[in-house]
Scaffold this active site. Sequence first.
Site, PDB file in Angstrom:
ATOM      1  N   GLU A  52       0.803  -1.225   0.000  1.00 55.18           N
ATOM      2  CA  GLU A  52       0.000   0.000   0.000  1.00 55.18           C
ATOM      3  C   GLU A  52       0.837   1.277   0.000  1.00 55.18           C
ATOM      4  O   GLU A  52       0.397   2.318  -0.474  1.00 55.18           O
ATOM      5  CB  GLU A  52      -0.914   0.056   1.231  1.00 55.18           C
ATOM      6  N   ASN A  53       2.006   1.223   0.614  1.00 59.52           N
ATOM      7  CA  ASN A  53       2.824   2.434   0.700  1.00 59.52           C
ATOM      8  C   ASN A  53       3.521   2.773  -0.614  1.00 59.52           C
ATOM      9  O   ASN A  53       4.276   3.741  -0.676  1.00 59.52           O
ATOM     10  CB  ASN A  53       3.835   2.322   1.847  1.00 59.52           C
TER      11      ASN A  53
END
Lengths: 216, 231
Positions: A52-53
């Site tokens: 997600e990052n």
Amino acid sequence: MNVQNNVKTMRQDIAKRAADELGEGEVINLGVGIPTLIPEYLGDKHVFLHSENGLLGTGPAPEAGQINPDLINASKQPVTELPGSAIFDSALSFAMIRGGHVDTAVIGALQVDQTGELANWAVPGKDILGVGGAMDLVAGVQKVILTMTHTSKSGEAKIVESLTYPSSGYRKADVLITEKAVFTFKNNQMYLVEVADGVTVEDIEETTAASFVVAL
Amino acid sequence: MTSKKEISLTDISKYIKDGDQVLVGGFGLSGCPLTIVDEIAKTDVKDLTIVSNNLGEPQKGLGKLLVNGQIKKAIGSYFTTHRGAVNAWNEGWLEIELLPQGTMAEGIRAAGAGIPAFYTPTGAGTKLSENKEVREFDGKEYVLEKSIPGDVALIRAHKADEYGNLVYRKTQENFNTAMAMAGKIVIAEVDEIVPTGELKPEEIKTQHLFVDYLVKTRYEVEGGTFVERTK
């Protein structure tokens, strides 16, 4: 899958079975907990791991001494980048998730009901101070695979008629993998499609507080 | 190399006032402007609303502002593992607004893109959409989420050129570009400022028009972590 009381073995069995569920070349997002064990069991299968990052093509943990604190996954653990990986910002990363471009999310769950609705971010009566990307994944990816132990540590059913834990959203799971069984969900109905070696349908009925169709 | 946008560390406090909503980049400590946060921790500025994914670690990054009691409210997606934040919330002196991480990222981006609110499927049918407007599109429920602007955005990048164009190290970018877009005043902390023309146009992730000021970091990577330079 062999039934073991040992929690570590149970978790490994679940991860191993979940790895079989992933298709060659799929873009996969792995949640915290059991899903993080899946890469060990992929064998020759090639998938793209999305963090997600902002990383697509996440590789295994680096060797000691090779840690770059600016190369991390969504659990904030140091990782490596594989050839062909791509890096981008958080807004684009979640556009990939919400926009349906990530094929599959494998996520842990605290509870799931017989329609496939799941709870994986908050415990009733406890402070609600974290959600991370859980709800975005549930809302957006093409396929949701749940991995969890069949019952809680104290033996309580986690597969229930209707949720008592806060829901993660309207979206239903597609597949549920525990150490005892594999279920699928279709049109709000749960199907038992596989049992582990040495497990009987009666065992599943006793430890599952939900109704399901036996479709072995 | 110097830049007209470069300011000294002691100038940072001029741009942040009591009660500001401050966007702070970073996913954990990666991409967090640690030097700028340290400087704010030395000042008396207070009642800040901090928008950041989490609140750093107890003695690093935003955890310092929390310990100092400079934060009134935190908007972010994950505070569960930050004991200081959980305690402060339980003791009643820290307000927390929890957002799904993708909603937070998009809210910040939207603020910078001139979009005041947007509908998202994330969180529909959950506790996090209680008291929020919900609307159906093609038979599916979506939640109306407001954009998240900042009075100030404090961001971290690897290199800047003299104009303030920014490039990042690996996954350091995370929320930083969106925050640069959404902040009225934007201060970027960088390892170095290189001559204009040295960064390739196509590698620039945050364009100079979003960046007002530059400061040089006091942190370096050592032994797999961020360490403050001693000299």
